[in-house]
Design a protein around this motif. Structure first.
Motif, PDB file in Angstrom:
ATOM      1  N   GLU A 320      12.059  86.097  15.072  1.00  0.00           N
ATOM      2  CA  GLU A 320      12.307  87.404  15.696  1.00  0.00           C
ATOM      3  C   GLU A 320      11.589  87.553  17.035  1.00  0.00           C
ATOM      4  O   GLU A 320      11.776  88.554  17.732  1.00  0.00           O
ATOM      5  N   GLY A 321      10.738  86.573  17.377  1.00  0.00           N
ATOM      6  CA  GLY A 321      10.134  86.590  18.709  1.00  0.00           C
ATOM      7  C   GLY A 321       8.627  86.689  18.738  1.00  0.00           C
ATOM      8  O   GLY A 321       8.030  86.694  19.814  1.00  0.00           O
ATOM      9  N   SER A 322       7.965  86.791  17.588  1.00  0.00           N
ATOM     10  CA  SER A 322       6.507  86.894  17.557  1.00  0.00           C
ATOM     11  C   SER A 322       5.878  85.512  17.439  1.00  0.00           C
ATOM     12  O   SER A 322       6.536  84.549  17.042  1.00  0.00           O
ATOM     13  N   PHE A 323       4.599  85.411  17.780  1.00  0.00           N
ATOM     14  CA  PHE A 323       3.869  84.180  17.506  1.00  0.00           C
ATOM     15  C   PHE A 323       2.904  84.442  16.355  1.00  0.00           C
ATOM     16  O   PHE A 323       2.493  85.579  16.117  1.00  0.00           O
ATOM     17  N   CYS A 351       2.106  78.982  15.441  1.00  0.00           N
ATOM     18  CA  CYS A 351       3.547  78.748  15.517  1.00  0.00           C
ATOM     19  C   CYS A 351       4.172  79.684  16.543  1.00  0.00           C
ATOM     20  O   CYS A 351       3.794  80.861  16.637  1.00  0.00           O
ATOM     21  N   LEU A 352       5.116  79.144  17.301  1.00  0.00           N
ATOM     22  CA  LEU A 352       5.813  79.921  18.320  1.00  0.00           C
ATOM     23  C   LEU A 352       7.314  79.665  18.219  1.00  0.00           C
ATOM     24  O   LEU A 352       7.734  78.594  17.761  1.00  0.00           O
ATOM     25  N   GLY A 362      14.630  77.638  17.121  1.00  0.00           N
ATOM     26  CA  GLY A 362      13.864  77.183  15.972  1.00  0.00           C
ATOM     27  C   GLY A 362      12.414  77.592  16.099  1.00  0.00           C
ATOM     28  O   GLY A 362      12.076  78.548  16.793  1.00  0.00           O
ATOM     29  N   VAL A 363      11.534  76.818  15.447  1.00  0.00           N
ATOM     30  CA  VAL A 363      10.105  77.129  15.394  1.00  0.00           C
ATOM     31  C   VAL A 363       9.306  75.867  15.716  1.00  0.00           C
ATOM     32  O   VAL A 363       9.613  74.780  15.206  1.00  0.00           O
ATOM     33  N   PHE A 364       8.299  76.037  16.556  1.00  0.00           N
ATOM     34  CA  PHE A 364       7.405  74.937  16.921  1.00  0.00           C
ATOM     35  C   PHE A 364       6.014  75.291  16.400  1.00  0.00           C
ATOM     36  O   PHE A 364       5.472  76.344  16.718  1.00  0.00           O
ATOM     37  N   CYS A 365       5.432  74.416  15.579  1.00  0.00           N
ATOM     38  CA  CYS A 365       4.113  74.668  14.995  1.00  0.00           C
ATOM     39  C   CYS A 365       3.169  73.498  15.252  1.00  0.00           C
ATOM     40  O   CYS A 365       3.599  72.336  15.294  1.00  0.00           O
ATOM     41  N   VAL A 366       1.879  73.838  15.419  1.00  0.00           N
ATOM     42  CA  VAL A 366       0.839  72.813  15.432  1.00  0.00           C
ATOM     43  C   VAL A 366      -0.152  73.150  14.324  1.00  0.00           C
ATOM     44  O   VAL A 366      -0.422  74.319  14.048  1.00  0.00           O
ATOM     45  N   TYR A 367      -0.698  72.112  13.677  1.00  0.00           N
ATOM     46  CA  TYR A 367      -1.560  72.292  12.511  1.00  0.00           C
ATOM     47  C   TYR A 367      -2.892  71.580  12.734  1.00  0.00           C
ATOM     48  O   TYR A 367      -2.935  70.448  13.208  1.00  0.00           O
ATOM     49  N   LEU A 384       3.721  77.630  26.782  1.00  0.00           N
ATOM     50  CA  LEU A 384       4.343  76.877  27.874  1.00  0.00           C
ATOM     51  C   LEU A 384       4.963  75.588  27.344  1.00  0.00           C
ATOM     52  O   LEU A 384       6.094  75.232  27.716  1.00  0.00           O
ATOM     53  N   LEU A 385       4.248  74.896  26.475  1.00  0.00           N
ATOM     54  CA  LEU A 385       4.766  73.668  25.889  1.00  0.00           C
ATOM     55  C   LEU A 385       6.051  73.921  25.104  1.00  0.00           C
ATOM     56  O   LEU A 385       7.031  73.177  25.217  1.00  0.00           O
ATOM     57  N   SER A 386       6.053  74.991  24.305  1.00  0.00           N
ATOM     58  CA  SER A 386       7.236  75.280  23.483  1.00  0.00           C
ATOM     59  C   SER A 386       8.423  75.706  24.342  1.00  0.00           C
ATOM     60  O   SER A 386       9.564  75.324  24.072  1.00  0.00           O
ATOM     61  N   ASP A 387       8.162  76.484  25.413  1.00  0.00           N
ATOM     62  CA  ASP A 387       9.259  76.896  26.300  1.00  0.00           C
ATOM     63  C   ASP A 387       9.876  75.689  27.009  1.00  0.00           C
ATOM     64  O   ASP A 387      11.107  75.601  27.134  1.00  0.00           O
ATOM     65  N   LEU A 388       9.032  74.779  27.470  1.00  0.00           N
ATOM     66  CA  LEU A 388       9.547  73.576  28.123  1.00  0.00           C
ATOM     67  C   LEU A 388      10.331  72.710  27.146  1.00  0.00           C
ATOM     68  O   LEU A 388      11.359  72.121  27.508  1.00  0.00           O
ATOM     69  N   THR A 389       9.836  72.634  25.912  1.00  0.00           N
ATOM     70  CA  THR A 389      10.542  71.854  24.890  1.00  0.00           C
ATOM     71  C   THR A 389      11.897  72.479  24.586  1.00  0.00           C
ATOM     72  O   THR A 389      12.910  71.774  24.482  1.00  0.00           O
ATOM     73  N   ALA A 390      11.934  73.807  24.430  1.00  0.00           N
ATOM     74  CA  ALA A 390      13.201  74.496  24.150  1.00  0.00           C
ATOM     75  C   ALA A 390      14.196  74.284  25.283  1.00  0.00           C
ATOM     76  O   ALA A 390      15.394  74.041  25.051  1.00  0.00           O
ATOM     77  N   LEU A 391      13.705  74.369  26.518  1.00  0.00           N
ATOM     78  CA  LEU A 391      14.582  74.163  27.675  1.00  0.00           C
ATOM     79  C   LEU A 391      15.125  72.731  27.689  1.00  0.00           C
ATOM     80  O   LEU A 391      16.317  72.515  27.985  1.00  0.00           O
TER      81      LEU A 391
END
Length: 627
Positions: A320-323, A351-352, A362-367, A384-391
């Protein structure tokens, strides 16, 4: 990110700042130790020269004791120089040996100085002021407590010297400046009151000096700490930006979606210094998340398969857009499989959403296996990493879809074009009945058009070449010079037919290229044929292959052709684009040749640059990776 983990960036380790401080002050100590030894040579020479010079003015001057003291300083300075060289050669990283060495030097110098002070008048000696010099040195090189310790020790030594002389334990020495040569400095008799007054002034000077130098040093230390902190932050930021640049570059070279996702999870986990990372993409129904790529997580954790968004509040919030950032994972209600989180040893996570223009992918998570409260900077950097990955995901999907469409359309067009072209030939040659000259001319024009369309179909099939060859192309050492020589006769003949001179230059030795031989042949041929096509009769085409620098080879094609308008150069690598002067020069052409060249270079990890001037010619320079 500041999570400590072995094998990660040293700028992120907790001991980094201490090590850097130690190295900084070790360097300062080394420089001052060398300087101190050099200064001591001048002090020895000055002491001996001054002592013997004063004998001419005052025959009773104690030149022999002072010369012996100077000789002792000379001897231990030689020893200090040898020790200094050994310390330099050992490349010790600790500060303690240099600190101890500084203590020894200061202590011996003070001992020698007080011996000289005794023989030159005790508390009335002009050499007494040089004690302050050593207090300053101690204050600069050593912790403040040692500066005060040397100050107090100097005062005690001065008081002891006065007491021993007054008690007649040490014989009284003549005052250096008490001479008939200096009548205005003659002292009739030194009372205890006068001695105490001189001592008080000396003590005040020593203690004030110690206070001032330690205060200045403390201020410099604080500023040094601030500078080290800024340096640490800059180093960490630089390391992150460099890693980010490398990640974007690697993702840009990915030709397969799975390859891109795996690159992203592996690189992000490494950059942020965490246990693992995962990318979960929405399925076609957009109701479930599928583990598309993971790094650092066990097979058991992934065995659960898809995640129902409705049953996972944490993933629902993210979509829904939250981190979501959890420094300590202890809220079971957030997870669909909380027991697996505990078994996996995950202590904290962030997670973002992966999204492009508010469209979730989708969802990008680091653990992390450590409990850690993620800072705002951590969240911003990961965002920034997740936005670049999504793009990158969306761009690659778009390219794959476009390539699929072009490939499909080209394959569907190839057969009917071939059939029509063959039928036109049959008609023109009269196999189906007599054909007038006018009809033959019309059919011939149709054939030329069909040839152009056939060329376009073939070029369309070559588009997306890096994806076509991703699975079967083998990047290995290829003799680029051999590939170019194989094309030399073909294109020399083609150029000769048009009245163009073609020169091929291979400057040996040329290292082997890291490439695929078929793609290299396509790359060379495309650029050479273009140069010949757009060079009028009487012009020249020069083709060269030379070593540029280590691990890089330059392939260059220059011509004296029609050139390219400056405003058109940025559009050269756009599908179907042809400059107006190119259209006027040659009607045939698809505008896909340079697009194919660019895709080949992207796949091989090379680059291309263009220099051109209308009416004078064009130079295209390719830099290719070499062994």
């Amino acid at each position: 990110m500041t999570l400590p983990e072995k094998g990660k960036d040293p700028f992120l380790e907790p001991g980094y700042e201490l090590v850097k401080q130690q190295l900084f002050f070790r360097k300062e100590l080394i420089e001052r130790v060398h300087w101190f030894i050099r200064v001591r040579w001048f002090a020895v020479g000055g002491a001996v020269a001054g002592a013997w010079a004063l004998t001419f003015l005052e025959p009773k001057f104690p030149v022999l004791p002072l010369t012996l003291i100077a000789l002792s300083i000379f001897i231990y300075n030689l020893i200090f120089m040898a020790v200094c060289r050994r310390l330099d050669a050992s490349k010790i990283q600790e500060v303690r040996p240099f600190t101890n060495f500084a203590h020894i030097q200061i202590s011996l110098d003070l001992l020698a100085l007080y011996a000289m002070i005794y023989f030159t008048g005790g508390i009335y000696s002009p050499l007494l002021m040089f004690v302050i010099f050593h207090i300053i040195i101690a204050g600069l090189l050593l912790p403040p407590v040692f500066c005060y310790l040397y100050s107090v020790s100097s005062l005690v030594a001065t008081a002891a010297l006065v007491g021993l002389v007054q008690a007649k334990i040490l014989p009284e020495q003549p005052i250096l400046l008490q001479s008939s040569l200096f009548p205005h400095l003659l002292l009739a008799q030194q009372s205890m009151k006068e001695i105490m007054l001189v001592f008080a002034f000396f003590g005040a000077a020593v203690l004030i000096t110690a206070f001032l130098i330690t205060t200045i040093r403390r201020s410099l230390w604080t500023k040094g700490q601030d500078l080290l902190k800024v340096s640490k932050d800059l180093d960490a930021s630089n390391a992150k930006l460099t890693a980010l640049y490398e990640l974007v570059k690697r993702m840009g070279l990915c030709s397969d979606l799975q390859e891109l996702l795996d690159t992203a999870t592996r690189s992000v986990a490494s950059i942020m210094g965490v246990k693992g990372a995962s990318i979960k993409l929405l399925d076609e129904t957009r109701r479930k998340l599928i583990f598309s790529s993971t790094y650092g997580l066990s097979e058991n954790y992934l065995a659960k398969g898809t995640i129902d968004i409705e049953k996972s509040p944490i993933n629902r919030r993210i979509i829904e857009g939250s981190f979501v950032a959890m420094g300590r994972i202890d809220e079971e209600d957030y997870f669909q499989y909380p027991e697996d989180i505990r078994k996996e040893g995950i202590a904290s996570m962030v997670c973002l959403p992966l999204r492009v223009e508010k469209m979730p992918l989708g969802v990008f998570c680091v653990y992390s296996e450590l409990s850690y409260d993620f800072s705002d900077n951590d969240i911003k950097f990961f965002s920034l990493l997740s936005d670049l990955t999504a793009l990158a995901i969306e761009t690659l999907r778009g390219e794959i879809n476009k390539t699929w469409f072009l490939q499909k359309a080209a394959h569907q067009l190839r057969s009917p074009f071939g059939a029509i072209y063959s039928l036109m030939k049959v008609l023109r040659k009269g196999y189906l009945g007599p054909v007038s000259e006018q009809q033959q001319d019309a059919i011939l024009r149709c054939e030329k058009r069909l040839e152009m369309l056939g060329t376009m179909v073939n070029d369309l099939l070559k588009l997306g070449i890096k994806r076509q060859h991703a699975d079967r192309a083998i990047i290995q050492a290829v003799d680029g010079a051999k590939v170019l020589r194989g094309l030399e006769k073909l294109y020399e003949s083609s150029a000769s037919e048009k009245g163009v001179t073609a020169d091929f230059v291979v400057e040996e030795p040329v290292p082997e290229l890291m490439a695929d031989e078929k793609l290299l042949d396509e790359l060379f041929g495309n650029l050479i044929s273009n140069a010949i096509k757009y060079t009028p009769s009487g012009g020249k085409v020069r083709v060269s292959l030379v070593r540029e620098r280590e691990h890089l080879v330059r392939f260059e094609v220059s011509d004296t052709g029609i050139g390219i308008p400056e405003e058109d150069i940025p559009r050269l690598f756009t599908e179907f684009f042809r400059a107006e002067n190119a259209k006027a020069q040659a009607e045939e052409g698809t505008g896909l040749g340079l697009v194919i060249v660019k895709e080949i270079l992207d796949f091989l990890g090379g680059s291309i640059s263009v220099k051109s001037k209308v009416g004078e010619g064009t130079t295209l320079t390719c830099l290719l990776p070499a062994v």
